[in-house]
Enzyme design. Structure first.
Site, PDB file in Angstrom:
ATOM      1  N   HIS A 119       0.853  -1.189   0.000  1.00  0.00           N
ATOM      2  CA  HIS A 119       0.000   0.000   0.000  1.00  0.00           C
ATOM      3  C   HIS A 119       0.889   1.238   0.000  1.00  0.00           C
ATOM      4  O   HIS A 119       2.014   1.203   0.499  1.00  0.00           O
ATOM      5  CB  HIS A 119      -0.906   0.016   1.249  1.00  0.00           C
ATOM      6  CG  HIS A 119      -1.735  -1.210   1.391  1.00  0.00           C
ATOM      7  ND1 HIS A 119      -2.930  -1.362   0.743  1.00  0.00           N
ATOM      8  CD2 HIS A 119      -1.541  -2.346   2.092  1.00  0.00           C
ATOM      9  CE1 HIS A 119      -3.442  -2.544   1.040  1.00  0.00           C
ATOM     10  NE2 HIS A 119      -2.610  -3.157   1.858  1.00  0.00           N
ATOM     11  N   LYS A 185      26.977 -15.495   1.632  1.00  0.00           N
ATOM     12  CA  LYS A 185      28.042 -16.191   0.888  1.00  0.00           C
ATOM     13  C   LYS A 185      27.509 -16.709  -0.428  1.00  0.00           C
ATOM     14  O   LYS A 185      26.300 -16.734  -0.664  1.00  0.00           O
ATOM     15  CB  LYS A 185      28.626 -17.333   1.710  1.00  0.00           C
ATOM     16  CG  LYS A 185      27.663 -18.466   2.018  1.00  0.00           C
ATOM     17  CD  LYS A 185      28.372 -19.534   2.846  1.00  0.00           C
ATOM     18  CE  LYS A 185      27.402 -20.605   3.298  1.00  0.00           C
ATOM     19  NZ  LYS A 185      28.084 -21.638   4.066  1.00  0.00           N
TER      20      LYS A 185
END
Length: 189
Positions: A119, A185
């Site tokens: 919204h 990673k």
């Protein structure tokens, strides 16, 4: 009504949808039907029945290789696509007005939220819907209690660590974690 003003196409394309849209009641009728169908889905006592009930909601047959566990909640259903060999654990919620696509071999942990709806910040316009699709690519793993927000793409083989809130795309072959989720990673293939 032209296709570009069709409320369902507007949701999938990211256009703002106002409550005074002429098709808003049609949309709410589908939501009411989906809520009833959710009751049947969540009263199913085996994975096969859950899959069949969800197939009815999304109006597309879900492959038998896919497992979905109740409870499961979906607010619309018509904008969800689920691939083969997908595993969706208990207590997940899909808000799919903007479209959710889950490709093959995806793992989704318990209590995961896929949210395609948002919204505006403006308080005077806050009840307006702005939807953006979520795409979870092949072989991704979404950890328990994670939330994926509107417009996010989770790359192939990517891992979202448990409890993460994903606000941006996750590249393929990477691990992200945290609130908001950040790169942790790379995954060596």
């Amino acid at each position: 009504m032209s296709n570009q003003n069709n409320i369902f196409e507007m949701m999938k394309s990211g256009k703002e949808v106002y409550q005074d849209h002429p098709q808003y009641n049609d949309f709410m009728d589908i939501v009411a039907k989906t809520l009833k169908q959710n009751l049947a889905l969540n009263n199913a006592d085996n994975v096969m029945d859950v899959r069949e009930k969800l197939s009815e909601i999304i109006e597309s047959k879900i492959d038998e290789s896919t497992a979905i566990f109740a409870p499961f909640h979906i607010n619309f259903g018509k904008h969800t696509i689920i691939g083969k060999n997908v595993y969706i654990n208990h207590a997940c919620s899909f808000l799919d007005l903007g479209g959710i696509t889950i490709e093959d071999d995806v793992l989704i942990g318990p209590k995961v939220n896929l949210i395609t709806e948002n919204h505006p910040l403006d308080p005077n316009n806050r009840k307006t819907l702005i939807c953006k699709p979520i795409l979870i690519k092949r072989n991704a793993w979404i950890g328990a209690a994670s939330t994926i927000l509107p417009g996010v793409i989770i790359g192939e083989n990517a891992v979202v660590a448990a409890g993460s809130v994903v606000t941006k795309d996750v590249p393929s072959n990477t691990v992200v974690a945290g609130v908001p989720a950040k790169h942790v990673k790379n995954i060596k293939i």
